[in-house]
Design a protein around this motif. Structure first.
Motif: not given
Length: 297
Positions: A113-116, A161-164, A167-173
């Motif tokens: 999230y920080l990166v986004d 989490t589509a805006s980030f 974060l969206d990729s980190a939460l894929i699983h």
């Protein structure tokens, strides 16, 4: 005997660190959380330790990812203190304060999230430093970003989490748990509060400047008493309306200054304001260059 000073090596970018000059000392700076280490920390083991303990979610990112971050950092023009240079000082200060709060988090998803959010803040910062941008455009950009913050808060509340992207990729699983959702929502709320605190009159100014943006979509009650009659003459000038569609806003008001001096003067006074210290410095640098050129002839 003073300790030998370490030198930055370009290969350190694979650990997410760039070089930052503090006085006469070179220190490593993280491209994600902007933290600086001591000169003694300029060694692979120290840099890798920071990366693995603070940003483990990004451990598998390729070197190109960090090169991109390095370029973003250069464009943002960091100064010797490690904080963003005060080119658009109000926005930058707000973004940096929030980034520091988020950087204290240690969890993988918090780092993503920080990166986004850092990318979003850097993007608005660069927009505000762009060429051919006036103070009205600055206000529009800031208002748009504040509206995005409201959108992001609404999405996060719904678990979206589509805006980030990171974060969206980190939460894929996995999924956005209630604790993380609350934390991100709080961060976005704090950031919005900072923008409101710094730009308390932004909505009021937007309404007041509407006549400058487009006098042909305003009513006489929207302008000051002393220019109302002149405003009506302009509003019903069909030739001027056609010019407004063809010309940029600055050129339009300069062209009609001899015809409608009162209202044009108000518009030009606003449009010639420097929206940031960066633009002010650039203008004075250009003036000095021109004066030097002619002085040397």
């Amino acid at each position: 005997m003073s300790a030998k000073k370490r030198k930055y090596l370009d290969k350190y970018i694979r650990f997410g660190f760039v070089s930052l000059q503090k006085g006469d000392t070179e220190v490593p700076q993280c491209v994600i959380c902007y933290k600086t280490l001591s000169n003694d920390g300029m060694r692979p083991s120290r840099l890798e330790h920071h990366w693995r303990t603070t940003h483990p979610a990004l451990a598998d990112k390729p070197k190109a990812f960090f090169e991109t971050k390095r370029q973003s950092l250069k464009q943002a023009k960091m100064d010797g203190s490690g904080a963003f240079r005060q080119q658009t000082s109000k926005v930058v200060e707000a973004s940096y304060e929030i980034a520091l709060l988020i950087a204290k988090c240690k969890k993988d998803h918090d780092t993503a999230y920080l990166v986004d959010i850092s990318e979003a803040l850097n993007a608005i910062n660069l927009k505000l430093q762009g060429k051919n941008i006036n103070i009205i455009m600055h206000h529009d950009t800031i208002l748009a970003f504040m509206a995005k913050l409201d959108l992001w808060k609404c999405r996060i509340q719904n678990g979206n989490t589509a805006s980030f992207s990171n974060l969206d990729s980190a939460l894929i699983h996995s999924y956005l748990d209630s604790e993380l959702k609350k934390q991100i929502f709080t961060h976005l709320t704090d950031l919005k509060a900072e923008f409101i605190r710094y730009f308390q009159d932004i909505v009021e100014k937007r309404e007041a400047w509407q006549v400058i943006r487009n006098p042909f979509q305003c009513e006489v009650a929207d302008v000051l008493d002393e220019v109302q009659e002149e405003f009506l003459e302009l509003k019903f000038n069909s030739s001027a309306e056609e010019d407004f569609k063809e010309l940029d806003i600055e050129t339009f008001w300069v062209k009609y200054f001899p015809v409608y001096p009162l209202i044009s003067h108000q518009a030009i006074r606003i449009l010639t304001m420097f929206g940031s210290t960066h633009l002010c410095e650039a203008a004075f640098s250009m003036l000095v260059a021109v004066k030097t050129k002619y002085r040397n002839r």
